[in-house]
Design a protein around this motif. Structure first.
Motif, PDB file in Angstrom:
ATOM      1  N   SER A  22     -32.180  46.865 -83.744  1.00  0.00           N
ATOM      2  CA  SER A  22     -33.343  47.720 -83.980  1.00  0.00           C
ATOM      3  C   SER A  22     -33.010  49.153 -83.578  1.00  0.00           C
ATOM      4  O   SER A  22     -32.447  49.390 -82.514  1.00  0.00           O
ATOM      5  N   PHE A  23     -33.370  50.100 -84.423  1.00  0.00           N
ATOM      6  CA  PHE A  23     -33.150  51.504 -84.108  1.00  0.00           C
ATOM      7  C   PHE A  23     -34.350  52.125 -83.396  1.00  0.00           C
ATOM      8  O   PHE A  23     -34.348  53.313 -83.088  1.00  0.00           O
ATOM      9  N   GLY A  28     -41.047  55.917 -78.002  1.00  0.00           N
ATOM     10  CA  GLY A  28     -40.546  57.015 -77.180  1.00  0.00           C
ATOM     11  C   GLY A  28     -39.109  56.844 -76.734  1.00  0.00           C
ATOM     12  O   GLY A  28     -38.636  57.587 -75.869  1.00  0.00           O
ATOM     13  N   TYR A  29     -38.403  55.883 -77.305  1.00  0.00           N
ATOM     14  CA  TYR A  29     -37.026  55.597 -76.887  1.00  0.00           C
ATOM     15  C   TYR A  29     -36.118  56.814 -77.034  1.00  0.00           C
ATOM     16  O   TYR A  29     -35.261  57.056 -76.192  1.00  0.00           O
ATOM     17  N   TYR A  30     -36.288  57.587 -78.083  1.00  0.00           N
ATOM     18  CA  TYR A  30     -35.380  58.698 -78.360  1.00  0.00           C
ATOM     19  C   TYR A  30     -35.781  60.006 -77.687  1.00  0.00           C
ATOM     20  O   TYR A  30     -35.256  61.056 -78.026  1.00  0.00           O
ATOM     21  N   ARG A  84     -29.477  61.240 -81.896  1.00  0.00           N
ATOM     22  CA  ARG A  84     -30.035  59.882 -81.823  1.00  0.00           C
ATOM     23  C   ARG A  84     -28.924  58.843 -81.755  1.00  0.00           C
ATOM     24  O   ARG A  84     -29.020  57.868 -81.018  1.00  0.00           O
ATOM     25  N   SER A  85     -27.865  59.051 -82.526  1.00  0.00           N
ATOM     26  CA  SER A  85     -26.736  58.113 -82.499  1.00  0.00           C
ATOM     27  C   SER A  85     -26.074  58.103 -81.124  1.00  0.00           C
ATOM     28  O   SER A  85     -25.723  57.043 -80.601  1.00  0.00           O
ATOM     29  N   ALA A  86     -25.889  59.267 -80.543  1.00  0.00           N
ATOM     30  CA  ALA A  86     -25.286  59.354 -79.213  1.00  0.00           C
ATOM     31  C   ALA A  86     -26.183  58.698 -78.171  1.00  0.00           C
ATOM     32  O   ALA A  86     -25.702  57.981 -77.278  1.00  0.00           O
ATOM     33  N   TRP A  87     -27.484  58.889 -78.281  1.00  0.00           N
ATOM     34  CA  TRP A  87     -28.411  58.323 -77.308  1.00  0.00           C
ATOM     35  C   TRP A  87     -28.407  56.795 -77.358  1.00  0.00           C
ATOM     36  O   TRP A  87     -28.355  56.137 -76.330  1.00  0.00           O
ATOM     37  N   ILE A  88     -28.446  56.237 -78.548  1.00  0.00           N
ATOM     38  CA  ILE A  88     -28.451  54.771 -78.640  1.00  0.00           C
ATOM     39  C   ILE A  88     -27.093  54.206 -78.237  1.00  0.00           C
ATOM     40  O   ILE A  88     -27.007  53.114 -77.679  1.00  0.00           O
ATOM     41  N   ALA A  89     -26.006  54.948 -78.472  1.00  0.00           N
ATOM     42  CA  ALA A  89     -24.674  54.489 -78.084  1.00  0.00           C
ATOM     43  C   ALA A  89     -24.524  54.410 -76.561  1.00  0.00           C
ATOM     44  O   ALA A  89     -23.715  53.629 -76.060  1.00  0.00           O
TER      45      ALA A  89
END
Length: 101
Positions: A22-23, A28-30, A84-89
């Protein structure tokens, strides 16, 4: 991403097509990605300033601000996705067993 529809520049898939991650793990995750975006924009601003300083030392403040604003607007969709990609990584580890191929 469709340049003819600017609203789609900031849409994300709800989940990864391959691993089903899930992305949007929670509302508020991002929020933290905002800080990564801030760092990227700061690097962009400094790069534009140094580029002008090196290649056109007699620049005006108006030229500097215009170049910064134009470059920030052009790179906004890219920085949005990269931050966003860096944060989820940071929080979702990469699993080589799920690699394609």
């Amino acid at each position: 991403m469709d340049l003819k529809k600017p609203a789609t520049l900031f849409e994300m898939n709800p989940k990864c097509d391959y691993c089903q991650q899930s992305f949007e793990p929670e509302p508020g995750y991002y929020f933290g990605a905002m800080f990564i975006s801030y760092a990227l924009n700061t690097a962009l601003f400094i790069s534009v300033w140094l580029g002008l300083e090196i290649f056109y030392p007699e620049y005006s403040l108006g030229l500097l601000l215009t170049l910064i604003v134009i470059s920030a607007i052009i790179l906004l969709p890219f920085f949005f996705r990269v931050s966003r990609s860096a944060w989820i990584a940071i929080f979702v580890p990469y699993e080589a067993s799920k690699e394609l191929g």
